[in-house]
Scaffold this motif. Structure first.
Motif, PDB file in Angstrom:
ATOM      1  N   THR A 112      -3.159   3.640  -2.670  1.00  0.00           N
ATOM      2  CA  THR A 112      -3.076   3.009  -3.794  1.00  0.00           C
ATOM      3  C   THR A 112      -2.446   1.536  -3.775  1.00  0.00           C
ATOM      4  OG1 THR A 112      -2.919   4.947  -5.124  1.00  0.00           O
ATOM      5  CG2 THR A 112      -1.913   2.861  -6.191  1.00  0.00           C
ATOM      6  N   LEU A 113      -2.940   0.516  -3.979  1.00  0.00           N
ATOM      7  CA  LEU A 113      -2.520  -0.981  -3.832  1.00  0.00           C
ATOM      8  C   LEU A 113      -1.824  -1.403  -4.998  1.00  0.00           C
ATOM      9  CD1 LEU A 113      -2.719  -3.433  -1.949  1.00  0.00           C
ATOM     10  CD2 LEU A 113      -4.843  -4.013  -3.333  1.00  0.00           C
ATOM     11  N   LEU A 114      -0.608  -1.934  -4.636  1.00  0.00           N
ATOM     12  CA  LEU A 114       0.130  -2.576  -5.411  1.00  0.00           C
ATOM     13  C   LEU A 114       0.415  -4.249  -5.293  1.00  0.00           C
ATOM     14  CD1 LEU A 114       3.463  -0.541  -6.161  1.00  0.00           C
ATOM     15  CD2 LEU A 114       1.513  -0.618  -7.641  1.00  0.00           C
ATOM     16  N   LEU A 115      -0.259  -4.894  -6.323  1.00  0.00           N
ATOM     17  CA  LEU A 115      -0.052  -6.554  -6.322  1.00  0.00           C
ATOM     18  C   LEU A 115       1.198  -6.867  -6.872  1.00  0.00           C
ATOM     19  CD1 LEU A 115      -3.721  -7.272  -6.558  1.00  0.00           C
ATOM     20  CD2 LEU A 115      -2.550  -6.556  -4.489  1.00  0.00           C
ATOM     21  N   VAL A 116       2.088  -7.225  -6.184  1.00  0.00           N
ATOM     22  CA  VAL A 116       3.461  -7.558  -6.628  1.00  0.00           C
ATOM     23  C   VAL A 116       3.944  -8.899  -6.456  1.00  0.00           C
ATOM     24  CG1 VAL A 116       5.929  -6.776  -6.594  1.00  0.00           C
ATOM     25  CG2 VAL A 116       4.328  -5.094  -6.118  1.00  0.00           C
ATOM     26  N   SER A 117       4.672  -9.738  -7.138  1.00  0.00           N
ATOM     27  CA  SER A 117       4.963 -10.987  -7.206  1.00  0.00           C
ATOM     28  C   SER A 117       6.031 -10.827  -6.115  1.00  0.00           C
ATOM     29  CB  SER A 117       5.614 -11.126  -8.459  1.00  0.00           C
ATOM     30  OG  SER A 117       6.432 -12.471  -8.235  1.00  0.00           O
ATOM     31  N   GLY A 118       5.995 -12.055  -5.174  1.00  0.00           N
ATOM     32  CA  GLY A 118       7.197 -12.259  -4.003  1.00  0.00           C
ATOM     33  C   GLY A 118       8.422 -12.200  -4.769  1.00  0.00           C
ATOM     34  N   ALA A 119       8.617 -12.238  -6.091  1.00  0.00           N
ATOM     35  CA  ALA A 119       9.952 -12.575  -6.588  1.00  0.00           C
ATOM     36  C   ALA A 119      10.412 -11.261  -6.872  1.00  0.00           C
ATOM     37  CB  ALA A 119       9.946 -13.511  -7.623  1.00  0.00           C
TER      38      ALA A 119
ATOM     39  N   ASP B 103      -0.369   3.528  10.422  1.00  0.00           N
ATOM     40  CA  ASP B 103      -1.716   3.735  10.871  1.00  0.00           C
ATOM     41  C   ASP B 103      -2.823   4.193  10.029  1.00  0.00           C
ATOM     42  OD1 ASP B 103      -1.007   3.345  13.441  1.00  0.00           O
ATOM     43  OD2 ASP B 103      -0.163   5.238  13.824  1.00  0.00           O
ATOM     44  N   ARG B 104      -2.462   4.709   8.977  1.00  0.00           N
ATOM     45  CA  ARG B 104      -3.463   5.118   7.748  1.00  0.00           C
ATOM     46  C   ARG B 104      -3.791   3.789   7.036  1.00  0.00           C
ATOM     47  NH1 ARG B 104      -2.998   9.233   2.547  1.00  0.00           N
ATOM     48  NH2 ARG B 104      -4.930   8.555   1.749  1.00  0.00           N
ATOM     49  N   VAL B 105      -2.634   2.817   6.618  1.00  0.00           N
ATOM     50  CA  VAL B 105      -3.058   1.723   5.914  1.00  0.00           C
ATOM     51  C   VAL B 105      -4.194   1.056   6.928  1.00  0.00           C
ATOM     52  CG1 VAL B 105      -1.976  -0.292   5.371  1.00  0.00           C
ATOM     53  CG2 VAL B 105      -0.675   1.716   4.934  1.00  0.00           C
TER      54      VAL B 105
ATOM     55  N   THR C 228      -7.571   0.420   5.200  1.00  0.00           N
ATOM     56  CA  THR C 228      -7.855  -0.841   4.581  1.00  0.00           C
ATOM     57  C   THR C 228      -8.441  -2.088   5.558  1.00  0.00           C
ATOM     58  OG1 THR C 228      -5.826  -1.947   5.383  1.00  0.00           O
ATOM     59  CG2 THR C 228      -5.815  -0.790   3.220  1.00  0.00           C
ATOM     60  N   GLY C 229      -8.227  -1.634   6.880  1.00  0.00           N
ATOM     61  CA  GLY C 229      -8.863  -2.348   7.995  1.00  0.00           C
ATOM     62  C   GLY C 229      -7.840  -3.389   8.161  1.00  0.00           C
ATOM     63  N   PHE C 230      -6.817  -3.587   7.660  1.00  0.00           N
ATOM     64  CA  PHE C 230      -5.706  -4.714   7.824  1.00  0.00           C
ATOM     65  C   PHE C 230      -4.370  -4.094   8.421  1.00  0.00           C
ATOM     66  CE2 PHE C 230      -8.271  -6.136   3.916  1.00  0.00           C
ATOM     67  CZ  PHE C 230      -8.546  -7.045   4.460  1.00  0.00           C
ATOM     68  N   ALA C 231      -3.745  -4.774   9.180  1.00  0.00           N
ATOM     69  CA  ALA C 231      -2.420  -4.744   9.649  1.00  0.00           C
ATOM     70  C   ALA C 231      -1.711  -5.060   8.747  1.00  0.00           C
ATOM     71  CB  ALA C 231      -2.013  -5.414  10.939  1.00  0.00           C
ATOM     72  N   ILE C 232      -0.047  -4.430   8.467  1.00  0.00           N
ATOM     73  CA  ILE C 232       0.743  -4.763   7.623  1.00  0.00           C
ATOM     74  C   ILE C 232       1.076  -6.355   7.892  1.00  0.00           C
ATOM     75  CG2 ILE C 232       3.088  -4.487   7.024  1.00  0.00           C
ATOM     76  CD1 ILE C 232       1.289  -2.029   6.564  1.00  0.00           C
ATOM     77  N   GLY C 233       1.318  -7.171   6.831  1.00  0.00           N
ATOM     78  CA  GLY C 233       1.416  -8.324   6.903  1.00  0.00           C
ATOM     79  C   GLY C 233       0.129  -9.349   6.762  1.00  0.00           C
ATOM     80  N   GLY C 234      -1.184  -8.657   6.945  1.00  0.00           N
ATOM     81  CA  GLY C 234      -2.176  -9.199   6.567  1.00  0.00           C
ATOM     82  C   GLY C 234      -3.070  -8.386   5.548  1.00  0.00           C
ATOM     83  N   VAL C 235      -2.564  -7.373   4.821  1.00  0.00           N
ATOM     84  CA  VAL C 235      -3.143  -6.899   3.607  1.00  0.00           C
ATOM     85  C   VAL C 235      -3.189  -7.667   2.295  1.00  0.00           C
ATOM     86  CG1 VAL C 235      -3.364  -4.843   2.141  1.00  0.00           C
ATOM     87  CG2 VAL C 235      -2.337  -4.548   4.592  1.00  0.00           C
ATOM     88  N   GLY C 236      -4.667  -7.909   2.203  1.00  0.00           N
ATOM     89  CA  GLY C 236      -5.000  -8.803   0.956  1.00  0.00           C
ATOM     90  C   GLY C 236      -5.274  -7.737  -0.295  1.00  0.00           C
ATOM     91  N   PRO C 237      -5.606  -8.321  -1.255  1.00  0.00           N
ATOM     92  CA  PRO C 237      -6.137  -7.562  -2.496  1.00  0.00           C
ATOM     93  C   PRO C 237      -7.564  -7.365  -2.403  1.00  0.00           C
ATOM     94  CG  PRO C 237      -5.844 -10.214  -2.923  1.00  0.00           C
ATOM     95  CD  PRO C 237      -5.218  -9.820  -1.431  1.00  0.00           C
ATOM     96  N   ILE C 238      -8.479  -7.772  -1.428  1.00  0.00           N
ATOM     97  CA  ILE C 238      -9.757  -7.769  -1.286  1.00  0.00           C
ATOM     98  C   ILE C 238     -10.075  -7.487   0.231  1.00  0.00           C
ATOM     99  CG2 ILE C 238     -10.413  -9.151  -3.423  1.00  0.00           C
ATOM    100  CD1 ILE C 238     -10.983 -11.330  -1.812  1.00  0.00           C
TER     101      ILE C 238
ATOM    102  N   VAL D 232       0.926  -1.330   0.003  1.00  0.00           N
ATOM    103  CA  VAL D 232      -0.046   0.025   0.140  1.00  0.00           C
ATOM    104  C   VAL D 232       1.078   1.171  -0.147  1.00  0.00           C
ATOM    105  CG1 VAL D 232      -1.894   1.151   1.211  1.00  0.00           C
ATOM    106  CG2 VAL D 232      -1.834  -1.324   1.418  1.00  0.00           C
ATOM    107  N   PHE D 233       0.644   2.047  -0.883  1.00  0.00           N
ATOM    108  CA  PHE D 233       1.327   3.637  -1.171  1.00  0.00           C
ATOM    109  C   PHE D 233       0.167   4.695  -0.935  1.00  0.00           C
ATOM    110  CE2 PHE D 233       4.151   0.315  -3.060  1.00  0.00           C
ATOM    111  CZ  PHE D 233       5.400   0.697  -2.626  1.00  0.00           C
ATOM    112  N   VAL D 234       0.878   5.703  -1.097  1.00  0.00           N
ATOM    113  CA  VAL D 234      -0.019   6.993  -1.288  1.00  0.00           C
ATOM    114  C   VAL D 234       0.340   7.462  -2.517  1.00  0.00           C
ATOM    115  CG1 VAL D 234      -0.372   9.194  -0.339  1.00  0.00           C
ATOM    116  CG2 VAL D 234       0.014   7.475   1.186  1.00  0.00           C
ATOM    117  N   ASP D 235      -0.551   7.755  -3.712  1.00  0.00           N
ATOM    118  CA  ASP D 235      -0.557   8.367  -4.671  1.00  0.00           C
ATOM    119  C   ASP D 235      -0.253  10.029  -4.411  1.00  0.00           C
ATOM    120  OD1 ASP D 235      -1.067  10.047  -6.952  1.00  0.00           O
ATOM    121  OD2 ASP D 235      -2.080   8.314  -7.950  1.00  0.00           O
ATOM    122  N   ALA D 236       1.126  10.402  -4.747  1.00  0.00           N
ATOM    123  CA  ALA D 236       1.667  11.644  -4.364  1.00  0.00           C
ATOM    124  C   ALA D 236       0.810  12.796  -5.027  1.00  0.00           C
ATOM    125  CB  ALA D 236       3.094  11.547  -4.820  1.00  0.00           C
TER     126      ALA D 236
END
Length: 164
Positions: free
Chosen positions: A66-73, A95-97, A101-111, A56-60
């Motif tokens: 903004t959500l980026l779904l990125v391959s683990g590689a 905290d904003r994430v 999103t309602g998710f903690a870092i490490g648990g943020v999903g795509p939906i 999760v990023f902020v669009d400047a």
């Protein structure tokens, strides 16, 4: 919220979002952590490239998350993304994430986010028949077809990093 007005857990929000999107998933709760791509790949028994990192990023320009779904590689090359897609991204406050999103870092999903987010997906994920995504908790993941996921969440498929 559920249909009866009860507040949903992170995992329940992911399940509900999948149902609403008609995305057939089965959430797996693992004995070990799936917080990192390496941990998730080991737990799922898959290639690290099949792990979907939800960054999760902020669009400047718009200041929206903004959500980026990125391959683990891969790592997201924000300079490359800005130069090629005109989206200038900066790191989001933890905290904003969680708040948006309602998710903690490490648990943020795509939906299952609390707010709608623009989504960009790493094109390399489409090279797999199945990918594994965070399911709202740092010990839970679900598998899905990446092309179907991209379609259901209206993700813009892009190259995440410069070649080489």
């Amino acid at each position: 919220m559920s249909e009866d007005g009860k507040k949903l857990s992170s995992l329940e929000r992911v399940e509900q979002a999948a149902r609403n999107l008609h995305l057939n998933i089965l959430i797996k709760r693992m004995e070990q952590s799936t917080r990192t791509a390496e941990e998730a790949a080991k737990a799922a028994g898959c290639d690290i490239g099949q792990i979907v990192k939800s960054l999760v990023f902020v669009d400047a320009d718009t200041h929206r998350l903004t959500l980026l779904l990125v391959s683990g590689a891969h790592n997201a090359d924000t300079a490359y993304i800005a130069a090629n897609y005109g989206v200038r991204l900066k790191r989001a406050d933890i905290d904003r994430v969680r708040d948006e999103t309602g998710f903690a870092i490490g648990g943020v999903g795509p939906i299952g986010h609390l707010v709608d987010l623009p989504v960009f997906m790493d094109e390399s994920l489409l090279g797999y028949d199945q990918v594994w995504c965070a399911a709202g908790r740092p010990d839970s993941i679900f598998a899905c077809n990446p092309t179907t996921l991209a379609e259901k969440i209206a993700a813009k498929v892009i190259r995440i990093k410069a070649s080489g």
